[in-house]
Design an enzyme around this catalytic site. Structure first.
Site: not given
Ligand code: WQD
Length: 337
Positions: A30, A123, A148, A152, A178, A198, A291-292
């Site tokens: 690491d 992922s 990202y 992958k 998740n 997240n 976004e996204g």
């Molecule tokens: C979950 C939901 C947000 C924060 C990403 C990557 C995935 C993995 C996990 C790496 C979404 C909503 C979030 C906040 C919110 N990463 N949210 N307010 O986007 O599903 O996955 O992280 O491996 O590859 O794509 O996870 O936890 O960011 O979001 O409303 O402050 O929570 O819109 O719908 P996500 P997330």
């Protein structure tokens, strides 16, 4: 012995604990770009076993070669990589360098050493923006919404080509949904640097008073309550899935497994579950969509159940209680610095 790259990260450290407690010998590589050395002591205190640690980068061929020369490595679990979706949009080269070139460098070193059993941390994001849930492993990889996700998918493809070139390779690609929560000891968990991207760490930092309120990104999605739906699984269940996949690493070729619970939970339901499990207050308000973000996705995890005899066991309440215990420990630790 198993070489675990990224073994002090959030997912990696839970995998290390699971492997050590099952009797495997583990060497961790690491570079501590998203974790710190205290995680090693915590892994050792949870398992009462010693970890062999190599501080370094998965792109360092000389270091990798010396590791394979110094130990009888049977298989490699490759978790080292960058994982922040938003950061990857701003700095795509770093994501292709670490995630793709890092995987190429690792596979070269493995090939030179004659080590051809690999688990790759992938992922659900590789299914892309148009996939219809529940996602199954037979679905083609789709167009990703970030560098990202693209990185992958590129590694998955290069592993297929590597396997086609040499049938001695046995590769399992684990597609995470998740992962949330923390080890029940409260000694290891997610250590987001800066403001969490997240949902789970964000909720727990609001509850701890480290952040003022949660912004829920969008409540106008075509879902049960308008908020986004995801397949959240306990990180210790994810770690067990890796142990089961290592045991199944005998078949030649590339084998894909979704690691998820098979059911979707909305953001509203996550907040409600956290509040009812912990009794803590989580002020929030609805904000525009991020976004996204995709509206809803979750896993079909029947293949992992069938072929790995694995299924997520922990409940949503376990995930919330374990997250909160970790938050309280790490917040205390932060104050003690
Ligand atoms: C979950 C939901 C947000 C924060 C990403 C990557 C995935 C993995 C996990 C790496 C979404 C909503 C979030 C906040 C919110 N990463 N949210 N307010 O986007 O599903 O996955 O992280 O491996 O590859 O794509 O996870 O936890 O960011 O979001 O409303 O402050 O929570 O819109 O719908 P996500 P997330």
């Amino acid at each position: 012995m198993i070489l675990l790259t990224g073994g002090t990260g959030y997912i990696g450290s839970h995998i290390a604990v699971e492997l050590l407690q099952a009797g495997h010998d583990v060497a961790i590589l690491d570079n501590f770009s998203n974790s710190d050395e205290t995680v090693i002591e915590r892994i050792e205190s949870i398992t009462e076993r010693e970890v062999i640690l190599y501080r370094g980068d998965v792109r360092d061929t000389l270091l990798l070669t010396s590791i394979f020369q110094s130990h009888d490595i049977e298989s490699v679990i490759h978790c080292a990589g960058l994982k922040a979706v938003g950061e990857s949009v701003k700095d795509p080269l770093a994501y292709y360098d670490v995630n793709v070139y890092g995987s190429v460098t690792l596979c070269y070193a493995m090939q030179q050493a004659g080590v051809k059993q690999l688990l790759f941390s992938s992922s659900a994001t590789i299914y892309g923006v148009n996939a219809q849930p529940p996602y199954t492993e037979t679905m083609a990889r789709g167009e990703s919404s970030s560098p990202y996700g693209t990185s992958k998918g590129m590694v998955e493809k290069l592993l297929e080509d590597l396997s086609d070139s040499d049938p001695q390779w046995s590769i399992a690609v684990l597609r995470y949904f998740n992962p949330i929560g923390a080890h029940p000891s409260g000694l290891i968990g997610e250590l987001p640097q800066g403001t969490p991207n997240n949902l789970m760490p964000y909720i727990s930092q609001v509850a701890a008073g480290l952040l003022p309120e949660l912004l829920i990104y969008g409540n106008d999605y075509p879902t049960k309550d308008g908020t986004c739906v995801r397949d959240y699984l306990h990180v210790t269940d994810l770690a067990v899935g890796h142990r089961m996949a290592v045991a199944a690493l005998k078949k030649p070729g590339v084998n894909y497994f979704n690691l998820g619970t098979g059911s979707g939970i909305s953001v509203n339901e996550m907040v409600e579950a956290f509040v009812s499990a912990t009794g803590m207050n989580v002020p929030y308000r609805f904000a525009p969509r991020r976004e996204g973000d995709l509206g809803a996705f979750w896993a079909c995890s029947k293949k992992a159940e069938r072929e790995l005899e694995w299924r997520a066991e922990k409940t949503l309440e376990d995930m919330m209680v374990d997250t909160w215990r970790w938050q309280q420990f790490s917040t205390k630790t932060k104050r003690s610095h």
